[in-house]
Design a protein around this motif. Sequence first.
Motif, PDB file in Angstrom:
ATOM      1  N   TYR A 175       0.828  -1.207   0.000  1.00 39.26           N
ATOM      2  CA  TYR A 175       0.000   0.000   0.000  1.00 39.26           C
ATOM      3  C   TYR A 175       0.863   1.259   0.000  1.00 39.26           C
ATOM      4  O   TYR A 175       0.469   2.286  -0.559  1.00 39.26           O
ATOM      5  CB  TYR A 175      -0.951  -0.009   1.199  1.00 39.26           C
ATOM      6  N   ALA A 176       2.029   1.175   0.629  1.00 36.64           N
ATOM      7  CA  ALA A 176       2.914   2.340   0.653  1.00 36.64           C
ATOM      8  C   ALA A 176       3.424   2.645  -0.755  1.00 36.64           C
ATOM      9  O   ALA A 176       3.538   3.808  -1.151  1.00 36.64           O
ATOM     10  CB  ALA A 176       4.075   2.092   1.606  1.00 36.64           C
ATOM     11  N   VAL A 177       3.733   1.595  -1.533  1.00 35.02           N
ATOM     12  CA  VAL A 177       4.186   1.787  -2.917  1.00 35.02           C
ATOM     13  C   VAL A 177       3.048   2.376  -3.741  1.00 35.02           C
ATOM     14  O   VAL A 177       3.240   3.332  -4.506  1.00 35.02           O
ATOM     15  CB  VAL A 177       4.673   0.451  -3.520  1.00 35.02           C
ATOM     16  N   GLN A 178       1.853   1.815  -3.556  1.00 35.35           N
ATOM     17  CA  GLN A 178       0.691   2.352  -4.276  1.00 35.35           C
ATOM     18  C   GLN A 178       0.478   3.825  -3.971  1.00 35.35           C
ATOM     19  O   GLN A 178       0.203   4.636  -4.857  1.00 35.35           O
ATOM     20  CB  GLN A 178      -0.578   1.598  -3.850  1.00 35.35           C
ATOM     21  N   TYR A 179       0.632   4.170  -2.704  1.00 31.07           N
ATOM     22  CA  TYR A 179       0.426   5.556  -2.293  1.00 31.07           C
ATOM     23  C   TYR A 179       1.494   6.458  -2.924  1.00 31.07           C
ATOM     24  O   TYR A 179       1.175   7.545  -3.428  1.00 31.07           O
ATOM     25  CB  TYR A 179       0.444   5.659  -0.771  1.00 31.07           C
TER      26      TYR A 179
END
Lengths: 315, 406
Positions: free
Chosen positions: B61-65
Motif C-alpha cells: 500500500y505504501a508503494v501504491q500511495y
Amino acid sequence: MHCPAFIAHNNIWVSLVVGGLANGFLYALIALGYTLVYGVLRLINFAHSEVVMAGGFGGLFAMRAVLGTSTPAGFWAIGFMLVGIVAGALAGGATAFVLERVAYRPLRKRNAPRLTYLISAIGASFFLYNIAGKEFGRYTAFIQTPTVIQGNAFSLCGVGVQSDWILTMVTALVLLLVLDTVVNRTKLGKGIRAVAQDAETASLMGVHIDRTIALTFVLGGLMGGAAGFLFGLQFGVIYTMGFVPGLKAFTAAVLGGIGNIRGAMIGGLLLGVFESIPLRWMSAEWQDVVAFGVLVMLLLFRPTGILGERLGREA
Amino acid sequence: MRQLLIKAAVPLVVGALVLAGLSGAAFANAKHQATAKPTFDLAYEGPLSGGNAQLGLNMAYAVQYAISQANSGKSAFGNLPFKLTYIAKDDQGSATLSPTDAQELVSNKSVIAVVGPAFSGATKAAEPTFSANHLATVSPSATLPALASFGWKNFFRVVADDGVQGPADANYVVNTLKLKKLYVVDDAGTYGVGLAGAFAGQAKKDGAKVTTNSFPGTTQCSDGTASPTQYPDDAATVVSANPQMVFYGGYYCDLGLLLGALHKAGYKGKVMSGDGSDSISLIAGTNPTSAASGVYATCACAVIGKSAADNTFAAGFKKIAKFAPAIYSAEAFDAANTIISEMKLLSSGKTGTMAITRAAVVAGLHKITYVGLTKTISFTSNGNIKGNAIYVNQVQHGTLVQLGLE
C-alpha cells in the motif's frame, strides 16, 4: 540474623537454592499426579501436563472475575491467592476427571493394550492444549497479583526471598501433607492403596474400582491444578505452559520412585535444586544437561528411584 | 542508441495501448497519445497472501500511495513528465515462488524498477534473474547481510542489514550512554546468538568490560525448548555480576519473562535489545509491566509519526490501505520514491523521458541521494544503505518511543 561469611560473600547461593526449592515444590505437586495414576493403573498419564495448564487458566479466570483490573493491597489480600489456588485446583481436578472418563475408562473397559493408553493420553494432551491456544489466545497472560505477593518477603543474607516463592512453598507443603494424610489415614486412601497393590483382590474385598480410580485422577488433578496456578503466578499463563513442568515433574516422579508418593515429593525438590545450582558456574544452557545427567547417574545406581517403586507398599 | 530508442518506445506504446483501452482504434490513438506522458510500470514484489501477508501489505500500500502521489503532480516531485502504473507480484515471501515472479517482471518490458523483494530468502532466489536483466530492485526489508555480497549491481536496500545492528548498538551503549560494565545475554537461537555476539565483539573493542551468558528461549515463547523456571536463577546470576546494562539478543516474549525476573531480583541497571524485542507486545509480556519501563529496543526500521511529512504519509496511506502504516511501510514508501526521484533526474536531461531505461535507473541509484521519510537514502557500491541507520527506541509510559538514530 547472623550470616555465615561464606554465604555472605557468595550470596547468589541463597537465590539459587531458595528459587530452586520453590520450583522443586511445584514439580513435587505435579509429580504426585503422575505417581498416583501410575500407582493404580500402571501407566503414565501423559495428558497430566494439560491438567496443570487447565489449573493455570482456571486460576487466571477466577482472579480476573474476582479482581477485575484492580490490584489489592494489604496483607489480607493474600486471601485472593486462596481463591486462585482453589479455582486452579478445581479446574485441574475437573480436567483430570474428564480425562479419565473420556481417554482412559473406555479403553480399560475393553482391555486395550498399554500402548493404546499412551496414544490416547498423547492425543488428549494435543487436543487440550491446542483448544486452549485457540480459545484463550496464544500470548502469555499474567495473573493479577496482590501487592503483598509482588515484592520480597524477607531478606536472607542480603538476598531478597520472593513472596511468591514463599507462597508456593507454603501451599505445596500444606497440600502435600493433606494428600499424605488422605492416602495413609482415610478410607479412600486405603482403597487407593488396595487397588495399587492388587486391583482384583481389592474389588473382591468390596473396593469400588471405577470410583477409586476416578478419585485418584481427581486427587492428582487437584494438586496439578493448584501447581498450575502457582506456576502461572510466577511465569504467566499460556496454552503451552504445561509441557516443560509436566516433563520435569514426570522426571521427578521417576527420580523419587514412580508410584511412591513421598518419593515424588523428594524427587521434585531434588530436581528443583539440581537444576539451579549449576547456574552458579555455568550458563543456563547447561541447566538441563546437568540436571538430567545427575538423574541418569542416580537411576544407574538405583534403577527404581530414590525411595523405590510401588504405591501402598512400604519403601 | 537504437536499442535505447526501442527500450523507450516499448513502454510508450504499451502505455498508450492501456490508455486507449485496447480498442480497435488503438493504433490511431497511440499516435495521438504519443504527445501525452509516457507510462512506466513500477512493480512491487513481496507477500500479499499466506502467513506473512500483513507484512507485505504494509509495503504494497505504501508503494501504491507513492505512485498515486507522484501521478497526482502534488508530491514534492512536482509535475513529472511521465506516468507510473503500479503492478504487484505476490511471492508469499517464499524463495520458491519469487524466481517465477522475477521472470515475469523482467519479461514485462514496461517495468522500469521493482520495490522489493520483501524477504531475504525470496530476494536471494530472484536476484540473479533481475541482475541478468539490469532491473533495479530496492528492498524495503530484506536484511540478510549476505545479500550485498553477491556482486549484483542492481540490488539496493533502504534498511540496514542484520550485521549492522549489533555493533551499532554497542557503540551507542559504550560511547553515547557511557556504560562500561555490560552483561550480554543471548537466547541460544540463530538470530539472538548472532546479534549478541556482534554486540559483545564491538563493545569489547570500544573498551567495555563484557560478561556473556546464554539463557535459552523457553517453550512459552515462539522457538525455545527451555523452561521459564530458569529465569529467577538467571536473574540472580545477572544481579550478582552487577552490570550497568544487560544487552539481550532474542525476542520480546522471552525478554519479557527475563525482565520480570530481573525486577523481582532487584536489578537496577539498564536493559537493551534489538529488533526482535522492538514490539509493543514486550510491554504486555512483562509482569509487572513497569519492569519493561526504560528498556531500549533498537531497529533498522523507523517509527514514523514525528514530522508533518510523516503525518501526511500516514493519513494518505490509511486512505488506501484502511489501516495505519506499520512496520516497513515508511521504508517501502521511501524505496518507491527513491526510484521515482531517480527517474525524474534522468528525465531532466536533453533526451527527456527517453533517458529513463532500466540500466540508467540502476546506474543512477548508485549515485543518488534522496531525503526520505525514514532517513537520507544513498547506497554503498554493494547496494547497502549508507550509514548506520539503526534507530533506538525506549519504553516510556507504557509505549515505545523513538529516541532517534544511534
